[in-house]
Design a protein around this motif. Structure first.
Motif, PDB file in Angstrom:
ATOM      1  N   CYS A  64       0.955  -1.428   0.100  1.00  0.00           N
ATOM      2  CA  CYS A  64       0.053  -0.002   0.181  1.00  0.00           C
ATOM      3  C   CYS A  64       0.888   1.264  -0.085  1.00  0.00           C
ATOM      4  CB  CYS A  64      -1.014   0.125   1.348  1.00  0.00           C
ATOM      5  SG  CYS A  64      -2.529  -1.226   1.135  1.00  0.00           S
ATOM      6  N   ARG A  69       1.301   1.518  -5.510  1.00  0.00           N
ATOM      7  CA  ARG A  69      -0.053   1.734  -5.793  1.00  0.00           C
ATOM      8  C   ARG A  69       0.194   2.796  -7.293  1.00  0.00           C
ATOM      9  NH1 ARG A  69      -3.199   4.530  -0.803  1.00  0.00           N
ATOM     10  NH2 ARG A  69      -4.852   4.505  -2.346  1.00  0.00           N
ATOM     11  N   ARG A  72       0.917   0.113  -9.815  1.00  0.00           N
ATOM     12  CA  ARG A  72      -0.290  -0.681 -10.126  1.00  0.00           C
ATOM     13  C   ARG A  72      -1.192   0.111 -11.304  1.00  0.00           C
ATOM     14  NH1 ARG A  72      -0.112  -2.644  -4.888  1.00  0.00           N
ATOM     15  NH2 ARG A  72      -1.559  -1.257  -4.161  1.00  0.00           N
ATOM     16  N   PHE A  73      -1.346   1.535 -10.996  1.00  0.00           N
ATOM     17  CA  PHE A  73      -2.248   2.330 -11.834  1.00  0.00           C
ATOM     18  C   PHE A  73      -1.348   2.446 -13.154  1.00  0.00           C
ATOM     19  CE2 PHE A  73      -4.202   4.032  -8.201  1.00  0.00           C
ATOM     20  CZ  PHE A  73      -5.540   3.875  -8.282  1.00  0.00           C
ATOM     21  N   ASP A 140      -8.139  -0.059  -6.826  1.00  0.00           N
ATOM     22  CA  ASP A 140      -7.340   0.343  -5.571  1.00  0.00           C
ATOM     23  C   ASP A 140      -7.778  -0.371  -4.242  1.00  0.00           C
ATOM     24  OD1 ASP A 140      -5.170   1.237  -4.028  1.00  0.00           O
ATOM     25  OD2 ASP A 140      -5.948   3.333  -4.126  1.00  0.00           O
TER      26      ASP A 140
END
Length: 312
Positions: A64, A69, A72-73, A140
Motif C-alpha cells: 500500500c 499503488r 499498479r495504476f 485500489d
C-alpha cells in the motif's frame, strides 16, 4: 490483404508451397522490410506489460505504499492504452469490411463477422489479457476496508480459505500474457512445428477430453451409488475422480475394496490406458507430420504475420 495471393496461400495453402524460391523470396523481403519489425515491436510492448504485471500485481500486489499503488495504476493505464489501440484497429477493420464470417449454417450457430485481428488466437489472448489487467490495475484495494477487499485480506480472513474472484482474474491474465509470448516460437522451424501441431489438433484434444469427462461423471456416479468414501455426493465424487484421472488422488481415495475397487480399476484402464494414450498418440502423430515439413510451416507462419501486418 487477406484476399491477395499471399493471404490466400497463407490461410489455405500447403506448407511446401512456401519453399518455392520466388514465394520464399517474397516472404523474406516483406518480413525484413516491415513485418518482422512490427512483430518484434508487438512482442516488446507485451513484454513490458508482463514485467509491469509481475512487479505491480504479483510481487507488490498487496503493498500500500505510494510507489506500489502508482505502479499498479501504471500497469492498468498501459494495458488500457494498448486495449484502445487494438480496439481502434479492429474498428477500422470492421468499417472497411475486413472481417471474417464465423459460424452460420444452423439456428444454434449464428453467423458473426469477426475483425481479422481477432481471428488470430494470439491476438485474442492479448485482447482479453489487456481487459483483465486494465481492470485489476485500476482497482485500489488499499483504499477499501479489510472486509470489502477482494484479494489483499488480513491473516484472519485468509485462514478461512477460499479464493476471491479477483485472484482468479489476475491469475487468468498472467497465464494469457505468458502464453501469448509463445508466438515467438512459431518463428523457429523446430518449435513452430510443435505449435502448429497443437493448434491443428485442438479439436481432437477437446473431443478426447469430453470423453474423459463423461467417464469421470459415469464412474463417479457408480462409486457414489456404492457409498464409497470420498464419493458421498456426486459433486465430491466428480472432483475426486478428476484427481484420480490426473494422478493427484490421495492414498485414502484409492483405498477401495470389492465392487468399488473393480469400478475404480475399470476407470483407470479406460481413461489412462485408453483415452489418454490415444490423445498422446494423436499429438505425436500430428507433430511428426508437421516436423517433416518444418521449414515450410515456419515460412507459412512468417507469411501469415506479413499478411496480418498488411491488414492493419
Amino acid at each position: 490483404a487477406w484476399k491477395s495471393p499471399m493471404g490466400v496461400l497463407s490461410s489455405k495453402g500447403a506448407p511446401d508451397v512456401f519453399q518455392h524460391p520466388a514465394l520464399n523470396m517474397v516472404v523474406d523481403m516483406k518480413w525484413e522490410r516491415f513485418a518482422g519489425k512490427v512483430f518484434m515491436a508487438i512482442q516488446l510492448l507485451m513484454g513490458v506489460l508482463i514485467a509491469l504485471v509481475c512487479v505491480s500485481l504479483l510481487a507488490w500486489g498487496c503493498e500500500c505504499s505510494a510507489y506500489a499503488r502508482a505502479l499498479r495504476f501504471t500497469a492498468g493505464g498501459y494495458a488500457a492504452a494498448l486495449w484502445v489501440l487494438m480496439t481502434s484497429v479492429m474498428w477500422l477493420q470492421i468499417s472497411t469490411g475486413r472481417t471474417l464470417k464465423v459460424g452460420g449454417g444452423a439456428w444454434w450457430k449464428p453467423a458473426v463477422h469477426v475483425p481479422r485481428m481477432l481471428t488470430s488466437v494470439w491476438n485474442s489472448m492479448r485482447y482479453l489479457a489487456l481487459v483483465l489487467v486494465a481492470v485489476a490495475g485500476f482497482i485500489d484495494e488499499c483504499a477499501l476496508p479489510d472486509e470489502h477487499r477482494l484479494r489483499c485480506v488480513s491473516a484472519e480472513r485468509r485462514a478461512d480459505g477460499g479464493v476471491s474472484w479477483m485472484s482468479v482474474w489476475i491469475a487468468t491474465a498472467v497465464v494469457l500474457l505468458w502464453v501469448q509470448l509463445c508466438q515467438v516460437a512459431t518463428m523457429s522451424a523446430q518449435l513452430g512445428a510443435l505449435c502448429h501441431a497443437i493448434g491443428r489438433l485442438i479439436v481432437q484434444i477437446a473431443l478426447n477430453l469430453v470423453l474423459v469427462f463423461i467417464c469421470v461423471v459415469a464412474f463417479a456416479s457408480a462409486l457414489c451409488a456404492l457409498n464409497s468414501h470420498g464419493f458421498e455426493t456426486l459433486e465430491d465424487g466428480i472432483v475426486n475422480m478428476g484427481r484420480i484421472a490426473l494422478s493427484l488422488a490421495s492414498e485414502e481415495d484409492l483405498a477401495k475394496e470389492g465392487w468399488q475397487l473393480m469400478f475404480l480399476s475399470l476407470f483407470v484402464i479406460v481413461v489412462h490406458v485408453g483415452l489418454l494414450s490415444v490423445l498422446i498418440a494423436q499429438v505425436v502423430k500430428g507433430y511428426a507430420m508437421l516436423y517433416e515439413d518444418q521449414e515450410g510451416n515456419s515460412l507459412k507462419s512468417k507469411a501469415m504475420q506479413c499478411v496480418e501486418v498488411e491488414s492493419f
